[in-house]
Design a protein around this motif. Sequence first.
Motif, PDB file in Angstrom:
ATOM      1  N   LYS A  18       0.834  -1.200   0.000  1.00 50.64           N
ATOM      2  CA  LYS A  18       0.000   0.000   0.000  1.00 50.64           C
ATOM      3  C   LYS A  18       0.878   1.263   0.000  1.00 50.64           C
ATOM      4  O   LYS A  18       0.577   2.236  -0.695  1.00 50.64           O
ATOM      5  CB  LYS A  18      -0.983  -0.038   1.166  1.00 50.64           C
ATOM      6  CG  LYS A  18      -2.029  -1.139   0.966  1.00 50.64           C
ATOM      7  CD  LYS A  18      -3.130  -1.126   1.996  1.00 50.64           C
ATOM      8  CE  LYS A  18      -2.703  -1.784   3.283  1.00 50.64           C
ATOM      9  NZ  LYS A  18      -3.823  -2.004   4.211  1.00 50.64           N
ATOM     10  N   ALA A  19       1.975   1.233   0.742  1.00 47.79           N
ATOM     11  CA  ALA A  19       2.910   2.365   0.730  1.00 47.79           C
ATOM     12  C   ALA A  19       3.490   2.574  -0.672  1.00 47.79           C
ATOM     13  O   ALA A  19       3.678   3.721  -1.123  1.00 47.79           O
ATOM     14  CB  ALA A  19       4.030   2.135   1.736  1.00 47.79           C
ATOM     15  N   GLU A  20       3.750   1.469  -1.375  1.00 51.60           N
ATOM     16  CA  GLU A  20       4.304   1.565  -2.735  1.00 51.60           C
ATOM     17  C   GLU A  20       3.284   2.161  -3.719  1.00 51.60           C
ATOM     18  O   GLU A  20       3.641   2.966  -4.588  1.00 51.60           O
ATOM     19  CB  GLU A  20       4.737   0.161  -3.191  1.00 51.60           C
ATOM     20  CG  GLU A  20       5.649   0.180  -4.414  1.00 51.60           C
ATOM     21  CD  GLU A  20       6.121  -1.224  -4.808  1.00 51.60           C
ATOM     22  OE1 GLU A  20       6.007  -2.160  -3.967  1.00 51.60           O
ATOM     23  OE2 GLU A  20       6.569  -1.385  -5.966  1.00 51.60           O
ATOM     24  N   ILE A  22       0.890   4.276  -2.905  1.00 54.17           N
ATOM     25  CA  ILE A  22       0.769   5.703  -2.554  1.00 54.17           C
ATOM     26  C   ILE A  22       1.948   6.492  -3.125  1.00 54.17           C
ATOM     27  O   ILE A  22       1.769   7.562  -3.717  1.00 54.17           O
ATOM     28  CB  ILE A  22       0.657   5.856  -1.008  1.00 54.17           C
ATOM     29  CG1 ILE A  22      -0.750   5.423  -0.558  1.00 54.17           C
ATOM     30  CG2 ILE A  22       0.970   7.272  -0.558  1.00 54.17           C
ATOM     31  CD1 ILE A  22      -0.907   5.202   0.936  1.00 54.17           C
TER      32      ILE A  22
ATOM     33  N   ASP B  50      -2.575   3.182   7.437  1.00 57.76           N
ATOM     34  CA  ASP B  50      -1.842   2.514   6.349  1.00 57.76           C
ATOM     35  C   ASP B  50      -2.438   2.817   4.971  1.00 57.76           C
ATOM     36  O   ASP B  50      -1.772   2.633   3.953  1.00 57.76           O
ATOM     37  CB  ASP B  50      -1.946   0.983   6.522  1.00 57.76           C
ATOM     38  CG  ASP B  50      -0.750   0.408   7.253  1.00 57.76           C
ATOM     39  OD1 ASP B  50       0.077   1.188   7.771  1.00 57.76           O
ATOM     40  OD2 ASP B  50      -0.656  -0.820   7.324  1.00 57.76           O
ATOM     41  N   ASN B  51      -3.720   3.205   4.966  1.00 59.57           N
ATOM     42  CA  ASN B  51      -4.439   3.363   3.704  1.00 59.57           C
ATOM     43  C   ASN B  51      -4.579   4.822   3.291  1.00 59.57           C
ATOM     44  O   ASN B  51      -5.247   5.124   2.312  1.00 59.57           O
ATOM     45  CB  ASN B  51      -5.833   2.713   3.822  1.00 59.57           C
ATOM     46  CG  ASN B  51      -5.759   1.204   3.890  1.00 59.57           C
ATOM     47  OD1 ASN B  51      -4.695   0.646   4.182  1.00 59.57           O
ATOM     48  ND2 ASN B  51      -6.856   0.524   3.614  1.00 59.57           N
ATOM     49  N   GLY B  53      -2.528   8.290   2.298  1.00 59.51           N
ATOM     50  CA  GLY B  53      -1.233   8.837   1.931  1.00 59.51           C
ATOM     51  C   GLY B  53      -1.291  10.336   1.720  1.00 59.51           C
ATOM     52  O   GLY B  53      -2.271  10.864   1.212  1.00 59.51           O
ATOM     53  N   GLY B  56       3.216  11.463  -0.558  1.00 59.04           N
ATOM     54  CA  GLY B  56       3.827  10.231  -1.056  1.00 59.04           C
ATOM     55  C   GLY B  56       4.100   9.187   0.012  1.00 59.04           C
ATOM     56  O   GLY B  56       4.655   8.122  -0.273  1.00 59.04           O
ATOM     57  N   GLU B  57       3.689   9.484   1.272  1.00 56.36           N
ATOM     58  CA  GLU B  57       3.913   8.556   2.386  1.00 56.36           C
ATOM     59  C   GLU B  57       2.608   8.203   3.080  1.00 56.36           C
ATOM     60  O   GLU B  57       1.681   9.020   3.105  1.00 56.36           O
ATOM     61  CB  GLU B  57       4.799   9.221   3.452  1.00 56.36           C
ATOM     62  CG  GLU B  57       6.226   9.439   3.048  1.00 56.36           C
ATOM     63  CD  GLU B  57       6.983  10.140   4.162  1.00 56.36           C
ATOM     64  OE1 GLU B  57       8.146   9.783   4.368  1.00 56.36           O
ATOM     65  OE2 GLU B  57       6.397  11.029   4.828  1.00 56.36           O
ATOM     66  N   THR B  58       2.562   7.036   3.699  1.00 57.63           N
ATOM     67  CA  THR B  58       1.373   6.713   4.493  1.00 57.63           C
ATOM     68  C   THR B  58       1.390   7.519   5.794  1.00 57.63           C
ATOM     69  O   THR B  58       2.443   7.941   6.277  1.00 57.63           O
ATOM     70  CB  THR B  58       1.316   5.217   4.855  1.00 57.63           C
ATOM     71  OG1 THR B  58       2.418   4.909   5.704  1.00 57.63           O
ATOM     72  CG2 THR B  58       1.377   4.351   3.605  1.00 57.63           C
TER      73      THR B  58
ATOM     74  N   LEU E  28       0.866   0.500 -12.525  1.00 59.90           N
ATOM     75  CA  LEU E  28       1.279   0.476 -11.117  1.00 59.90           C
ATOM     76  C   LEU E  28       0.527  -0.610 -10.346  1.00 59.90           C
ATOM     77  O   LEU E  28       1.116  -1.380  -9.576  1.00 59.90           O
ATOM     78  CB  LEU E  28       1.014   1.858 -10.502  1.00 59.90           C
ATOM     79  CG  LEU E  28       1.434   2.082  -9.051  1.00 59.90           C
ATOM     80  CD1 LEU E  28       2.953   2.108  -8.913  1.00 59.90           C
ATOM     81  CD2 LEU E  28       0.830   3.378  -8.502  1.00 59.90           C
ATOM     82  N   VAL E  32       2.469  -3.708  -8.643  1.00 59.43           N
ATOM     83  CA  VAL E  32       2.532  -3.799  -7.177  1.00 59.43           C
ATOM     84  C   VAL E  32       1.647  -4.921  -6.627  1.00 59.43           C
ATOM     85  O   VAL E  32       2.026  -5.626  -5.697  1.00 59.43           O
ATOM     86  CB  VAL E  32       2.151  -2.451  -6.523  1.00 59.43           C
ATOM     87  CG1 VAL E  32       2.132  -2.573  -5.002  1.00 59.43           C
ATOM     88  CG2 VAL E  32       3.094  -1.354  -6.960  1.00 59.43           C
TER      89      VAL E  32
END
Lengths: 67, 67, 67, 67, 67, 67
Positions: A18-20, A22, B50-51, B53, B56-58, E28, E32
């Motif tokens: 999920k981080a990837e 985002i 976690d879901n 962002g 570009g980061e969670t 993507l 992923v």
Amino acid sequence: MPYVNIKITKEGATSAQKAELIKGVTELLSKVLGKNPATTVVVIDEVENDNWGIGGETVTIRRQQGQ
Amino acid sequence: MPYVNIKITKEGATSAQKAELIKGVTELLSKVLGKNPATTVVVIDEVENDNWGIGGETVTIRRQQGQ
Amino acid sequence: MPYVNIKITKEGATSAQKAELIKGVTELLSKVLGKNPATTVVVIDEVENDNWGIGGETVTIRRQQGQ
Amino acid sequence: MPYVNIKITKEGATSAQKAELIKGVTELLSKVLGKNPATTVVVIDEVENDNWGIGGETVTIRRQQGQ
Amino acid sequence: MPYVNIKITKEGATSAQKAELIKGVTELLSKVLGKNPATTVVVIDEVENDNWGIGGETVTIRRQQGQ
Amino acid sequence: MPYVNIKITKEGATSAQKAELIKGVTELLSKVLGKNPATTVVVIDEVENDNWGIGGETVTIRRQQGQ
């Protein structure tokens, strides 16, 4: 400033995956349209197989049929 | 008749706070645009860190960094 | 960091009224939940009367009936 | 190719009922607009009563009042 | 089978740029999460500056201020 | 009280067809789940072919290829 909503079935995506997603979609919007990553918001919704339909059937049924 | 969707991270909003958001946004639409509160619908989605962002980061990573 | 989507029928909301909605809902989220106004995103969708239904009828029909 | 999102309160819809909704809305889009069922996507969101507001109140409160 | 919704302000994205966004986000999700590109749906909404708010202000106002 | 959002490509759906979709989906929710038609809201979004992607391509491109 873009807002992106990604809906996928809830079938085990990890925190790292999920981080990837985002990171990837934020970079894509920066590269293609010059959007500022700092204010790009991405929300991922993970949806139960019973609640997702395609072809008129739930994913639950399709998975039982091996699709 | 308006429909409002509020997305926030799932970080402990109470029932009372959510009721206050629903009341407040319904009153706002009535005051500013004369919309009928009786048919104003508000849906709040609480999203795991976690879901969600931003930049570009969670939010999970950002909270670990003290942001 | 919240994201708010407001859907209303396209019946003449002015720029000033839309600015007031955006300001009001951003302040509400700050007041009730302590959310940072700087990263609160609000998107307003104005929907044609033909494309909005309530009670099984389009708003176009309801307006013709004086509702 | 259509995409349909159905939001309901989380009050006990069964797997069979959700499958019936998905089948019904997919058939409706095929019948009315000739849309291809194979690529019609339907996502059902079930929302907690605390998170759904109508008339400025949460559904939790309304259910307590017998509405 | 994923569904992605990208919201951006309506400030001149070209057909080629939108095609690139659609291609990029579909790839993507395939890379992923192994999602099937054939059934990945992407919808881009372009929103008027008057209808997009951040920091409690419309983008119209922010652009006038050089932001 | 349900809320339904139907997204289709903007390819000439008539007012009568949109009214039929709204009526049909409202009746479906009443029949399957006993939902009150009076407070069922349906919003139809018609999306330009350039802004809709499937299989990594815009609908504009697919229509040119006869798909």
